[in-house]
Motif scaffolding. Sequence first.
Motif, PDB file in Angstrom:
ATOM      1  N   HIS A  55     -80.298 -33.116 -24.316  1.00  0.00           N
ATOM      2  CA  HIS A  55     -78.843 -32.813 -24.763  1.00  0.00           C
ATOM      3  C   HIS A  55     -78.011 -33.879 -25.592  1.00  0.00           C
ATOM      4  O   HIS A  55     -78.668 -34.860 -25.854  1.00  0.00           O
ATOM      5  CB  HIS A  55     -77.866 -32.901 -23.405  1.00  0.00           C
ATOM      6  N   PRO A  56     -77.024 -33.450 -26.391  1.00  0.00           N
ATOM      7  CA  PRO A  56     -76.419 -34.291 -27.420  1.00  0.00           C
ATOM      8  C   PRO A  56     -75.752 -35.564 -26.491  1.00  0.00           C
ATOM      9  O   PRO A  56     -75.222 -35.071 -25.254  1.00  0.00           O
ATOM     10  CB  PRO A  56     -75.209 -33.232 -28.189  1.00  0.00           C
ATOM     11  N   PRO A  57     -75.631 -36.528 -27.133  1.00  0.00           N
ATOM     12  CA  PRO A  57     -74.907 -37.739 -26.319  1.00  0.00           C
ATOM     13  C   PRO A  57     -73.460 -37.311 -25.850  1.00  0.00           C
ATOM     14  O   PRO A  57     -73.273 -37.971 -24.552  1.00  0.00           O
ATOM     15  CB  PRO A  57     -75.039 -38.856 -27.608  1.00  0.00           C
ATOM     16  N   HIS A  58     -72.843 -36.453 -26.428  1.00  0.00           N
ATOM     17  CA  HIS A  58     -71.479 -36.400 -25.831  1.00  0.00           C
ATOM     18  C   HIS A  58     -71.451 -35.470 -24.608  1.00  0.00           C
ATOM     19  O   HIS A  58     -70.376 -35.493 -23.872  1.00  0.00           O
ATOM     20  CB  HIS A  58     -70.630 -35.720 -27.146  1.00  0.00           C
ATOM     21  N   LEU A  59     -72.729 -34.926 -24.162  1.00  0.00           N
ATOM     22  CA  LEU A  59     -72.560 -34.141 -22.941  1.00  0.00           C
ATOM     23  C   LEU A  59     -73.207 -34.941 -21.783  1.00  0.00           C
ATOM     24  O   LEU A  59     -73.399 -34.383 -20.670  1.00  0.00           O
ATOM     25  CB  LEU A  59     -73.460 -33.015 -23.249  1.00  0.00           C
ATOM     26  N   THR A  60     -73.663 -36.267 -22.086  1.00  0.00           N
ATOM     27  CA  THR A  60     -74.177 -37.117 -21.111  1.00  0.00           C
ATOM     28  C   THR A  60     -73.388 -37.072 -19.543  1.00  0.00           C
ATOM     29  O   THR A  60     -73.973 -36.794 -18.743  1.00  0.00           O
ATOM     30  CB  THR A  60     -74.564 -38.377 -21.523  1.00  0.00           C
ATOM     31  N   ASP A  61     -72.166 -37.358 -19.929  1.00  0.00           N
ATOM     32  CA  ASP A  61     -71.173 -37.571 -18.591  1.00  0.00           C
ATOM     33  C   ASP A  61     -71.310 -36.378 -17.884  1.00  0.00           C
ATOM     34  O   ASP A  61     -71.265 -36.317 -16.683  1.00  0.00           O
ATOM     35  CB  ASP A  61     -69.875 -38.106 -19.168  1.00  0.00           C
ATOM     36  N   SER A  62     -71.277 -34.989 -18.595  1.00  0.00           N
ATOM     37  CA  SER A  62     -70.832 -34.043 -17.857  1.00  0.00           C
ATOM     38  C   SER A  62     -72.288 -33.471 -17.487  1.00  0.00           C
ATOM     39  O   SER A  62     -72.253 -33.126 -16.089  1.00  0.00           O
ATOM     40  CB  SER A  62     -70.392 -32.881 -19.025  1.00  0.00           C
ATOM     41  N   TYR A  63     -73.373 -33.415 -18.065  1.00  0.00           N
ATOM     42  CA  TYR A  63     -74.582 -33.330 -17.621  1.00  0.00           C
ATOM     43  C   TYR A  63     -75.014 -34.085 -16.468  1.00  0.00           C
ATOM     44  O   TYR A  63     -75.460 -33.611 -15.192  1.00  0.00           O
ATOM     45  CB  TYR A  63     -75.880 -33.562 -18.520  1.00  0.00           C
ATOM     46  N   ARG A  64     -74.727 -35.553 -16.327  1.00  0.00           N
ATOM     47  CA  ARG A  64     -74.999 -36.263 -15.296  1.00  0.00           C
ATOM     48  C   ARG A  64     -74.455 -36.115 -13.928  1.00  0.00           C
ATOM     49  O   ARG A  64     -75.048 -36.131 -12.865  1.00  0.00           O
ATOM     50  CB  ARG A  64     -74.954 -37.862 -15.601  1.00  0.00           C
ATOM     51  N   GLY A  65     -73.284 -35.669 -14.137  1.00  0.00           N
ATOM     52  CA  GLY A  65     -72.365 -35.113 -12.736  1.00  0.00           C
ATOM     53  C   GLY A  65     -73.275 -33.991 -12.093  1.00  0.00           C
ATOM     54  O   GLY A  65     -73.128 -33.989 -10.933  1.00  0.00           O
ATOM     55  N   ILE A  66     -73.697 -33.255 -12.882  1.00  0.00           N
ATOM     56  CA  ILE A  66     -74.392 -31.835 -12.258  1.00  0.00           C
ATOM     57  C   ILE A  66     -75.835 -32.563 -11.990  1.00  0.00           C
ATOM     58  O   ILE A  66     -76.132 -32.319 -10.987  1.00  0.00           O
ATOM     59  CB  ILE A  66     -74.358 -30.727 -13.218  1.00  0.00           C
ATOM     60  N   HIS A  67     -76.485 -33.061 -12.611  1.00  0.00           N
ATOM     61  CA  HIS A  67     -77.907 -33.531 -12.461  1.00  0.00           C
ATOM     62  C   HIS A  67     -77.948 -34.343 -11.041  1.00  0.00           C
ATOM     63  O   HIS A  67     -78.882 -34.004 -10.242  1.00  0.00           O
ATOM     64  CB  HIS A  67     -78.406 -34.389 -13.637  1.00  0.00           C
ATOM     65  N   ASP A  68     -76.964 -35.397 -10.882  1.00  0.00           N
ATOM     66  CA  ASP A  68     -77.045 -36.126  -9.591  1.00  0.00           C
ATOM     67  C   ASP A  68     -77.122 -35.145  -8.505  1.00  0.00           C
ATOM     68  O   ASP A  68     -77.184 -35.957  -7.254  1.00  0.00           O
ATOM     69  CB  ASP A  68     -75.945 -37.272  -9.941  1.00  0.00           C
ATOM     70  N   GLN A  69     -76.363 -34.245  -8.549  1.00  0.00           N
ATOM     71  CA  GLN A  69     -76.202 -33.420  -7.357  1.00  0.00           C
ATOM     72  C   GLN A  69     -77.398 -32.514  -6.962  1.00  0.00           C
ATOM     73  O   GLN A  69     -77.388 -31.853  -5.807  1.00  0.00           O
ATOM     74  CB  GLN A  69     -74.939 -32.732  -7.400  1.00  0.00           C
ATOM     75  N   LEU A  70     -78.081 -32.389  -8.028  1.00  0.00           N
ATOM     76  CA  LEU A  70     -79.245 -31.365  -7.879  1.00  0.00           C
ATOM     77  C   LEU A  70     -80.515 -31.874  -7.894  1.00  0.00           C
ATOM     78  O   LEU A  70     -81.413 -31.106  -7.334  1.00  0.00           O
ATOM     79  CB  LEU A  70     -79.281 -30.354  -8.948  1.00  0.00           C
ATOM     80  N   VAL A  71     -80.912 -32.878  -8.000  1.00  0.00           N
ATOM     81  CA  VAL A  71     -82.292 -33.368  -8.259  1.00  0.00           C
ATOM     82  C   VAL A  71     -82.733 -34.534  -7.431  1.00  0.00           C
ATOM     83  O   VAL A  71     -81.506 -35.414  -6.888  1.00  0.00           O
ATOM     84  CB  VAL A  71     -82.820 -33.617  -9.489  1.00  0.00           C
ATOM     85  N   ALA A  72     -83.839 -35.144  -6.785  1.00  0.00           N
ATOM     86  CA  ALA A  72     -84.227 -36.108  -6.477  1.00  0.00           C
ATOM     87  C   ALA A  72     -85.379 -36.635  -7.432  1.00  0.00           C
ATOM     88  O   ALA A  72     -86.250 -36.129  -7.972  1.00  0.00           O
ATOM     89  CB  ALA A  72     -84.876 -35.907  -4.887  1.00  0.00           C
ATOM     90  N   MET A  73     -85.737 -37.944  -7.144  1.00  0.00           N
ATOM     91  CA  MET A  73     -86.579 -38.599  -8.004  1.00  0.00           C
ATOM     92  C   MET A  73     -88.053 -38.038  -7.736  1.00  0.00           C
ATOM     93  O   MET A  73     -88.320 -38.023  -6.354  1.00  0.00           O
ATOM     94  CB  MET A  73     -86.691 -40.209  -7.663  1.00  0.00           C
ATOM     95  N   SER A  74     -88.906 -37.837  -8.820  1.00  0.00           N
ATOM     96  CA  SER A  74     -90.019 -37.402  -8.556  1.00  0.00           C
ATOM     97  C   SER A  74     -91.096 -38.483  -8.032  1.00  0.00           C
ATOM     98  O   SER A  74     -91.183 -39.624  -9.050  1.00  0.00           O
ATOM     99  CB  SER A  74     -90.852 -36.678  -9.867  1.00  0.00           C
ATOM    100  N   PRO A  75     -92.156 -38.435  -7.229  1.00  0.00           N
ATOM    101  CA  PRO A  75     -92.940 -39.463  -7.012  1.00  0.00           C
ATOM    102  C   PRO A  75     -93.842 -40.018  -8.252  1.00  0.00           C
ATOM    103  O   PRO A  75     -94.162 -39.105  -9.129  1.00  0.00           O
ATOM    104  CB  PRO A  75     -94.007 -39.030  -5.955  1.00  0.00           C
ATOM    105  N   HIS A  76     -93.773 -41.205  -8.393  1.00  0.00           N
ATOM    106  CA  HIS A  76     -94.652 -41.916  -9.373  1.00  0.00           C
ATOM    107  C   HIS A  76     -96.049 -41.299  -9.608  1.00  0.00           C
ATOM    108  O   HIS A  76     -96.247 -40.920 -11.080  1.00  0.00           O
ATOM    109  CB  HIS A  76     -94.795 -43.409  -9.139  1.00  0.00           C
ATOM    110  N   PRO A  77     -96.982 -40.787  -9.060  1.00  0.00           N
ATOM    111  CA  PRO A  77     -98.099 -40.188  -8.938  1.00  0.00           C
ATOM    112  C   PRO A  77     -97.979 -39.048  -9.879  1.00  0.00           C
ATOM    113  O   PRO A  77     -98.673 -38.636 -10.802  1.00  0.00           O
ATOM    114  CB  PRO A  77     -98.774 -39.773  -7.878  1.00  0.00           C
ATOM    115  N   MET A  78     -96.770 -38.194  -9.567  1.00  0.00           N
ATOM    116  CA  MET A  78     -96.410 -36.865 -10.303  1.00  0.00           C
ATOM    117  C   MET A  78     -96.201 -37.258 -11.808  1.00  0.00           C
ATOM    118  O   MET A  78     -96.464 -36.533 -12.657  1.00  0.00           O
ATOM    119  CB  MET A  78     -95.457 -35.982  -9.697  1.00  0.00           C
TER     120      MET A  78
END
Length: 94
Positions: A55-78
Amino acid sequence: DEIYEWMCYPDEYGNSRRHTLIPKEFPEAKDLTLVCNSLGKSASATGWRLGWCLHPPHLTDSYRGIHDQLVAMSPHPMQVGGVIDYDIFLDGEI
């Protein structure tokens, strides 16, 4: 959502089709577009839940707010498997 970008099928006349990437085809939309993808379909890695969003840099804050609520980190082997898959898929052009 670009999950199916590598799955392009011929039309009814047998002509090949190509994927349309919105920011590339419509430059005026580039600053308003988030491109999300994953290894799910292209690498036959359904269930790995390994993906990314560009995404464009100016959308980072908005995207991160949604992203942090929807995902968990993928394990290193994956993550390593994903890098290997794309290196093979792109013929070593990473």
